[in-house]
Structures are given as C-alpha cells and as structure tokens.
Design an enzyme around this catalytic site. Structure first.
Site, PDB file in Angstrom:
ATOM      1  N   LYS A  26       0.329  -1.342   0.148  1.00 10.98           N
ATOM      2  CA  LYS A  26       0.174  -0.206  -0.064  1.00 10.98           C
ATOM      3  C   LYS A  26       0.896   1.100  -0.103  1.00 10.98           C
ATOM      4  CE  LYS A  26      -4.095   0.182   1.873  1.00 10.98           C
ATOM      5  NZ  LYS A  26      -4.990  -0.270   0.002  1.00 10.98           N
ATOM      6  N   ALA A  86       3.897   1.753  -1.269  1.00 10.24           N
ATOM      7  CA  ALA A  86       4.609   2.088  -2.852  1.00 10.24           C
ATOM      8  C   ALA A  86       3.259   1.864  -3.511  1.00 10.24           C
ATOM      9  CB  ALA A  86       5.408   0.682  -2.246  1.00 10.24           C
ATOM     10  N   THR A 145     -13.884   6.366   0.668  1.00  9.12           N
ATOM     11  CA  THR A 145     -14.304   4.915  -1.512  1.00  9.12           C
ATOM     12  C   THR A 145     -15.541   4.275  -1.183  1.00  9.12           C
ATOM     13  OG1 THR A 145     -12.399   4.114  -0.804  1.00  9.12           O
ATOM     14  CG2 THR A 145     -11.666   6.235  -1.795  1.00  9.12           C
ATOM     15  N   GLY A 167     -18.020   6.449  -6.804  1.00  7.42           N
ATOM     16  CA  GLY A 167     -17.088   7.591  -6.090  1.00  7.42           C
ATOM     17  C   GLY A 167     -16.838   7.412  -4.623  1.00  7.42           C
ATOM     18  N   ASP A 172      -5.239   2.480  -3.541  1.00  9.38           N
ATOM     19  CA  ASP A 172      -4.155   2.872  -3.283  1.00  9.38           C
ATOM     20  C   ASP A 172      -3.740   4.663  -4.959  1.00  9.38           C
ATOM     21  OD1 ASP A 172      -3.237   1.885  -1.311  1.00  9.38           O
ATOM     22  OD2 ASP A 172      -2.547   0.326  -1.922  1.00  9.38           O
TER      23      ASP A 172
END
Length: 297
Positions: free
Chosen positions: A40, A42, A212, A217, A245
């Site tokens: 997550k 990176a 999220t 959306g 991410d």
C-alpha cells in the site's frame, strides 16, 4: 511541483488470476500467475509520482531478489528511495487471488515491513520538507504514529488510509488531517454500515473524511459543511487491486496542488478508473497526461 512523503509498506504481489475464487477447502485452476511490485505504501508512492509530484518513500525491503525489484520499480516511477531501508531476510509479500469480475482476496505477509516500527535518523527531517505525508497500516502502528506526530509537529498535512482495518489509537487520529477509508473500513471503525453515517461519526475524531465507494465514487465530509458525493467514471473493471492506493496517491497530489476538494476527488476518481481497467497494482497506475485526458473527457 509538490513534495509528498510516504511512510508505509512495500510488498511483492503474487497474483493468481482465476474465473472464480476458491471457497474454503476448494481447489480451482487459474489461468495466469504474475509477480507484481506492490504494497500500500509503495503503491501510493508510485501513484503520486506518476500523477506529477516529487515523492519520497520511507520503509523497508528485504535483502532478497524481491527487495531489489521493489526498489527498482519505485525508482523507475520517479520515487526517491534514499529512506527505503534494506534489512536481513525476506521482503513483504501479498498473495492475491483476482476473479473474472475484478474482485480480489489478499493475504499479506509483512516480512521487512515488520521492522519499520520507528523512525530512523533523517526520516523526520524528510517528513518536515513535505507538503503531505501519506500513511497506511501495513507497517507497525508505532511507526505510523511517529510519522503522523512528526508531520503534525512540522505543519505537514497527514492523509491516513486505515487499511488493513483495525482499531486506531486516539493519538494517531489526533495527528490525522484527512482519514481515507473505503466503505468497509469506515463500517469497521464505526459500526455503521451507511457511509454517510459512518463519515459523520468519524468527524468526531478527525477534521476531514473521504469514504471511497468503489464504482460509486467517494463521499467527502468535513465539520463545517454537509457531506458531498463525487461520482466516478463508469468503466468495466478488470482488476481492482491497487485502485484505492491509486486514488489516495493521486488525491494527495491534487490537494497539495491546491485543487478544490470536489475537483480533487473527481481527478483521483479518474485515475482510479484507469487503474481498474489494467492488471496489477503499481503496474496499472496511470501517468498525469492520462489522468488529465480522462478527467476532461
């Protein structure tokens, strides 16, 4: 160009693509296997760098072949890795099953990420130079807290993705400017399944929340206005791994560039909608010209 620091995990994703994910005790035949750099932390770093920010990664990889590839992938995407430590032993891995509907199930083995339980000399200085600090929960909470408090001490905006979902320390929430859960994490943190209700509950602990909602959306809530839902582009998902991410990294860029929040959320949604149409996590993340083209289309 804004500067974003990321304190978090690096993993090698070991991905099996199948028609239907196996149930407990069941064996299924997959059609493809891939090793894809992820984690997550990176992933968010790559997303932010490709979206146009200067990005620095704080974390750890092992001294194995995965570690060398993880570092190389970050650098290839423009992420600065001087604060990415190399430790004895294995790098982190994530074992992922992706089905034909784009859904996934993931088992994470921390490896070197488990050694990131504190800041080392130079980390706080790096955080102090950033416009925002991105945090997640795939490294020990002690380091997440230390990073958030260092950011707060230097007036740096903190954006926390509370994943994997777990109880959060009051001190960590006190040092968080924007909490960014998905709808399942928001429910786990509050016990409320309705995203709007969950967001309002979270506002008692942090000043801003973005929940999220996948294809629907995102929901933005702040203490001084009514919650706002920002839709996402309609696309057919191939693989949702890394979509959250992508959204987080791109949103950080948009916010630090000064875009109004609804526009920032729509820009991040455009990036995430591109990523889900491609396989993998970091490999699927779009570059700024692609995001701009999707956002304006």
């Amino acid at each position: 160009m804004t500067h974003i620091a990321v304190l978090g995990s690096t993993n090698m994703d070991l991905v099996a693509f199948v028609e239907k994910a196996p149930q407990r005790g069941e064996t299924v035949t997959g059609r493809e296997f891939r090793t894809i750099p992820g984690g997550k932390g990176a992933n968010q770093a790559v997303a932010a760098a490709r979206a146009g920010a200067t990005v620095s990664m704080i974390g750890a990889v092992g001294n194995d072949s995965f570690g060398a590839r993880l570092r190389s992938t970050l650098e290839h995407s423009g992420v600065e890795t001087d604060h990415l430590r190399t430790t004895e032993g294995s790098s982190g891995t994530a074992h992922i099953v992706v089905d034909d509907h784009g859904g996934n199930a993931i088992v994470v083995i921390p490896g070197a990420n488990g050694t990131v339980d504190h800041l080392v000399p130079g980390d706080e200085g790096l955080i102090a130079t950033a416009d925002a600090l991105l945090l997640q929960l795939e490294i020990p909470l002690a380091a997440v807290l230390a990073g958030a408090q260092a950011a707060r001490a230097h007036g740096v905006r903190t954006i926390l993705t509370p994943a994997p979902a777990q109880p959060l320390l009051p001190e960590l929430l006190a040092a968080t400017d924007l909490l960014l859960p998905n709808e399942h994490e928001a429910a786990a943190l509050t016990g409320r399944t309705d995203p709007r209700s969950a967001a309002l509950a979270l506002l008692e602990r942090v000043p801003q929340v973005v929940v999220t909602l996948g294809a629907e959306g995102s929901l933005y809530a702040t203490r001084d206005a009514e919650p706002v839902t920002v839709p996402a582009p309609r696309v057919t998902a191939l693989d949702t791994t890394g979509a959250g991410d992508t959204f987080a990294g791109t949103l950080a860029v948009a916010i630090t560039e000064g875009r109004p929040m609804p526009e920032a959320l729509a820009w991040a949604a455009a990036a995430a909608s591109l990523s889900v149409q491609r396989a993998g996590a970091s490999e699927s993340m779009p570059y700024r010209p692609e995001i701009e083209a999707r956002y304006t289309s």
